[in-house]
Design a protein around this motif. Structure first.
Motif, mmCIF file in Angstrom:
data_model
loop_
_atom_site.group_PDB
_atom_site.id
_atom_site.type_symbol
_atom_site.label_atom_id
_atom_site.label_comp_id
_atom_site.label_asym_id
_atom_site.label_seq_id
_atom_site.Cartn_x
_atom_site.Cartn_y
_atom_site.Cartn_z
ATOM 1 N N GLN A 124 0.840 -1.210 0.000
ATOM 2 C CA GLN A 124 0.000 0.000 0.000
ATOM 3 C C GLN A 124 0.875 1.260 0.000
ATOM 4 O O GLN A 124 0.594 2.222 -0.715
ATOM 5 C CB GLN A 124 -0.916 0.013 1.241
ATOM 6 C CG GLN A 124 -2.025 -1.020 1.212
ATOM 7 C CD GLN A 124 -3.343 -0.436 0.717
ATOM 8 O OE1 GLN A 124 -3.510 -0.186 -0.472
ATOM 9 N NE2 GLN A 124 -4.274 -0.224 1.602
ATOM 10 N N LEU A 172 -8.290 -3.992 8.182
ATOM 11 C CA LEU A 172 -8.682 -5.396 8.029
ATOM 12 C C LEU A 172 -7.814 -5.984 6.928
ATOM 13 O O LEU A 172 -7.695 -5.409 5.847
ATOM 14 C CB LEU A 172 -10.162 -5.489 7.644
ATOM 15 C CG LEU A 172 -11.139 -5.019 8.719
ATOM 16 C CD1 LEU A 172 -12.564 -5.035 8.181
ATOM 17 C CD2 LEU A 172 -11.021 -5.892 9.964
ATOM 18 N N LYS A 214 -8.028 6.374 -7.235
ATOM 19 C CA LYS A 214 -6.916 5.604 -6.653
ATOM 20 C C LYS A 214 -6.880 5.751 -5.141
ATOM 21 O O LYS A 214 -6.773 4.764 -4.406
ATOM 22 C CB LYS A 214 -5.583 6.075 -7.240
ATOM 23 C CG LYS A 214 -4.389 5.348 -6.638
ATOM 24 C CD LYS A 214 -3.052 5.886 -7.081
ATOM 25 C CE LYS A 214 -1.926 5.112 -6.371
ATOM 26 N NZ LYS A 214 -0.593 5.600 -6.733
ATOM 27 N N GLN A 267 -7.416 2.950 -2.310
ATOM 28 C CA GLN A 267 -6.408 2.634 -1.293
ATOM 29 C C GLN A 267 -7.042 2.589 0.107
ATOM 30 O O GLN A 267 -6.742 1.710 0.905
ATOM 31 C CB GLN A 267 -5.283 3.692 -1.300
ATOM 32 C CG GLN A 267 -4.379 3.632 -2.513
ATOM 33 C CD GLN A 267 -3.095 2.860 -2.235
ATOM 34 O OE1 GLN A 267 -3.104 1.643 -2.139
ATOM 35 N NE2 GLN A 267 -1.991 3.560 -2.115
ATOM 36 N N GLU A 268 -7.920 3.561 0.383
ATOM 37 C CA GLU A 268 -8.582 3.577 1.693
ATOM 38 C C GLU A 268 -9.520 2.377 1.834
ATOM 39 O O GLU A 268 -9.622 1.774 2.897
ATOM 40 C CB GLU A 268 -9.391 4.869 1.876
ATOM 41 C CG GLU A 268 -8.562 6.066 2.236
ATOM 42 C CD GLU A 268 -8.072 6.051 3.678
ATOM 43 O OE1 GLU A 268 -8.846 6.375 4.575
ATOM 44 O OE2 GLU A 268 -6.899 5.726 3.898
ATOM 45 N N LYS A 281 -9.221 -0.521 0.443
ATOM 46 C CA LYS A 281 -8.451 -1.757 0.615
ATOM 47 C C LYS A 281 -7.885 -1.880 2.023
ATOM 48 O O LYS A 281 -7.633 -2.978 2.499
ATOM 49 C CB LYS A 281 -7.316 -1.850 -0.411
ATOM 50 C CG LYS A 281 -7.739 -1.895 -1.885
ATOM 51 C CD LYS A 281 -8.897 -2.804 -2.185
ATOM 52 C CE LYS A 281 -8.545 -4.262 -2.082
ATOM 53 N NZ LYS A 281 -9.731 -5.115 -2.377
ATOM 54 N N ARG A 282 -7.673 -0.757 2.699
ATOM 55 C CA ARG A 282 -7.244 -0.833 4.108
ATOM 56 C C ARG A 282 -8.255 -1.623 4.929
ATOM 57 O O ARG A 282 -7.911 -2.314 5.883
ATOM 58 C CB ARG A 282 -7.080 0.572 4.690
ATOM 59 C CG ARG A 282 -6.837 0.550 6.197
ATOM 60 C CD ARG A 282 -6.314 1.855 6.747
ATOM 61 N NE ARG A 282 -7.149 3.003 6.504
ATOM 62 C CZ ARG A 282 -8.298 3.266 7.120
ATOM 63 N NH1 ARG A 282 -8.771 2.434 8.015
ATOM 64 N NH2 ARG A 282 -8.984 4.356 6.828
ATOM 65 N N MET A 283 -9.536 -1.486 4.565
ATOM 66 C CA MET A 283 -10.564 -2.241 5.291
ATOM 67 C C MET A 283 -11.000 -3.466 4.491
ATOM 68 O O MET A 283 -12.031 -4.065 4.780
ATOM 69 C CB MET A 283 -11.737 -1.326 5.609
ATOM 70 C CG MET A 283 -11.347 -0.229 6.607
ATOM 71 S SD MET A 283 -12.762 0.598 7.358
ATOM 72 C CE MET A 283 -13.171 1.787 6.080
ATOM 73 N N VAL A 292 -4.517 -0.808 -7.903
ATOM 74 C CA VAL A 292 -4.917 -0.940 -6.494
ATOM 75 C C VAL A 292 -6.396 -1.275 -6.345
ATOM 76 O O VAL A 292 -6.975 -1.087 -5.276
ATOM 77 C CB VAL A 292 -4.585 0.348 -5.687
ATOM 78 C CG1 VAL A 292 -3.085 0.538 -5.572
ATOM 79 C CG2 VAL A 292 -5.218 1.576 -6.308
ATOM 80 N N GLU A 318 -11.747 8.124 3.374
ATOM 81 C CA GLU A 318 -12.448 7.244 4.313
ATOM 82 C C GLU A 318 -13.823 7.819 4.653
ATOM 83 O O GLU A 318 -14.814 7.078 4.709
ATOM 84 C CB GLU A 318 -11.640 7.057 5.603
ATOM 85 C CG GLU A 318 -12.431 6.210 6.601
ATOM 86 C CD GLU A 318 -11.703 5.851 7.881
ATOM 87 O OE1 GLU A 318 -10.511 6.152 8.013
ATOM 88 O OE2 GLU A 318 -12.362 5.248 8.749
#
Lengths: 391, 391
Positions: free
Chosen positions: A30, A349, B26, B30-31, B33-35, B53, B296
């Motif tokens: 990331q 997650l 993008k 990215q945000e 995919k964090r979750m 991504v 987010e």
């Protein structure tokens, strides 16, 4: 990679090869994608956490010779998020001028706890007393010399407390010795610690070393449960711990970010516990709370770019989200509504498809104006989140 | 998506469909995919910034009926990072119960500047005087009524200053009118502003509204050059600007994050300039400097999760990295070594394969203990970075 002095072309950016596509590989990826670097991952699981955020995934066992060489051929440099890879292949690749960071020699030393501790001792870094165990007699003798409790450790392939056997009474010795039958073992004196702390520290190819603040860790059943930053320790301990972290990097003379776990005793001694030659669970807070994250710092190191002097933007508390003991398999998360109502909280997650008891499924970081407030926010968030069975 | 109350299953997470895979797409991805949310992108460029991504990319024109419907079929909800999409198709999908945020009705109003300003005026939000232009006579009359300078604007398809014609003397009127031949136009009184400011503000499906701090913006040739946060304005202006931002969200009664651009006059009037129904360039600082990023917050809004009350962790300065005027095509970045030596600086590169004059290629955010220090760090970083031609 089409390198230009002090930069790169966007049509052909530096390609970072990472052995391991777990949560560390995902978060590394990331950060790399923020700067549009190319990322190739090697992992046995086609649905591994990094699979959706990388440019290419090589599905293979971590130790497979051919696959590691394929990864190397696609990458400008190799790094790894796990110690359980094949350091022999990496050494071979290094002799053929592939760039591998941290160096395979460093990995070889760290992969074996006895080698690791011996190397630290040789470099005058304070460690608990330890000795190699070749027989049950060695174990009896060592236990008596150090005094109980002692810890019998498998020298290789241990992680998250797996591979450690606590011996509290002499009648456990036989079982402990049998438990590790066929594996090389060492015995370690138990450190009566007041606190467990850690420091993330990086070194780049030019020898620049930068350390992060001291973090205070709380483990449960051998697995990290919570990290708070800054650690509640004296300036004296901060100084000692930072000095040890930097000395470790000077001793290895290698490149990358390391997690340095240490014990603090009641009489303010700081003793090195373990070294992780990679981003570390106790450094996850850096994503939100530091001017540079451990993942970006690692990328800077392995690309031989300048390291950043980390600045703490806010106190932070991190909780691991672990798979419950009650079941394994498909799962769902609930409690998001409550968790996301708490200010300053971020939920990570990892996207693992199945849970197992105490598997790392994600983490929660809370920032706040004060450490106490970040602890309260994180605790509330952690209590809100539930992992339930799903079909 | 396999929804459970207050959460979701990790094997089948909510799928977010995004029209547009540019830098906003993008960073949204990215945000997400964090979750470990699923992200499907629709973009005409197979190498668009979001392409590496996201989970899936549909390569298609933004306005293509069939492709938008395909995207909808793969997504639990649709959102967009550009206003230049097909609001008619989105309206049709909405009548068939697809979730589209912000609502196609809102997009329809905002896509046309005359409709946008009329809607604002009807909702008692302060805007500069404006009028529709149907003839050169209208333009002459309007220019005399408002007094020069005035701005002739194409009602549709303008962005980054494109579609605006500044009229400074009456003899420019004929050229200005001819310039927009065949396009619907409106005339706007020029606001003599002291400062340009903006606020990111979000509303979720439950009607919760949360606004970010006031940002101060500096444009060059119609394109955002620099944003500093917090804006150097009085409490009175902060109050007025925040009130306007929240009133815009109440007026639209829709879901998502909006960028609200405003002018501040010498006599402390705050006048709405333009509305972006999406994450906005002037909100990029929120990634590093806020407890919740604009990306987010947008995801929370469209998933009808609680919004976060943003807390500023640090003052911040953001510079856009724009393609130079001298060339277009392949390019390389240099000066990274200097840039990355400056503490508190983060570089975002969108990964666009070719540069064009003034194309947005990336941005730089600097955080620091004081606003002045963040400005100095960002300026130094911005000066260090060079974009050069590559083969």
């Amino acid at each position: 990679m089409h390198l230009v002095k002090g930069g790169f072309t966007l049509a052909d950016p530096p390609s970072v090869g990472i052995i391991g596509g777990g949560q560390l590989g995902k978060m590394l990826s990331q950060e790399a994608k923020r700067m549009s670097l190319k990322v190739v991952i090697l992992d046995p699981d086609p649905n591994c956490p990094a699979s959706k955020v990388c440019d290419e995934l090589i599905v293979s066992d971590f130790k497979n010779d051919k696959s590691i060489k394929l990864l190397a051929s696609k990458s400008d440099l190799l790094t790894y998020e796990i110690e359980l890879t094949n350091s022999a292949v990496l050494m071979d690749l290094k002799t053929r001028n592939y760039k591998i960071y941290p160096s395979p020699q460093t990995l070889y030393i760290i992969q074996n706890k006895y080698r690791q501790k011996s190397f630290m001792k040789k470099n005058k870094i304070p460690v608990a007393n330890f000795t190699i165990i070749n027989s049950e007699e060695d174990l009896i003798r060592g236990s008596k010399t150090y005094g109980l409790p002692v810890i019998l450790k498998a020298c290789e392939d241990g992680y998250d407390g797996k591979g450690n056997y606590f011996i509290n009474s002499l009648d456990q010795i036989h079982d402990a010795y049998k438990y590790f039958a066929g594996r090389q073992c060492m015995l370690e004196r138990f450190v009566e610690f007041e606190k467990e702390i850690s420091i993330m520290v990086a070194r780049n190819g030019s020898g620049q070393i930068e350390s992060f603040p001291v973090a205070e860790n709380f483990h449960k059943q051998g697995i990290l449960n919570r990290t708070i930053v800054p650690a509640r320790v004296s300036n004296n301990i901060t100084r000692k711990a930072t000095k040890i972290a930097c000395e470790v990097m000077r001793a290895f003379k290698t490149t990358g970010i390391f997690g340095i776990e240490m014990f603090v005793t009641a009489d303010e001694k700081v003793i090195l516990n373990e070294i992780a030659p990679r981003p570390h669970n106790s450094g996850h807070y850096t994503i939100e709370a530091s001017s540079v994250s451990q993942f970006e710092q690692h990328l800077r190191a392995v690309l031989d770019l300048p390291l950043c002097k980390p600045e703490l933007l806010s106190p932070a508390t991190m909780y691991n989200v672990l798979g419950p003991n009650e079941f394994q398999g498909s799962y769902a998360l609930t409690g998001l509504t409550t968790l996301l109502s708490i200010p300053g909280v971020k939920l990570h997650l990892y996207g693992k498809m199945v849970t197992k008891p105490r598997r790392k499924l994600g983490h929660i970081t809370a920032v706040a104006n004060s450490l106490i407030q970040s602890m309260q926010r994180a605790e509330l968030a952690n209590r809100s989140l539930k992992i339930i069975q799903a079909n």
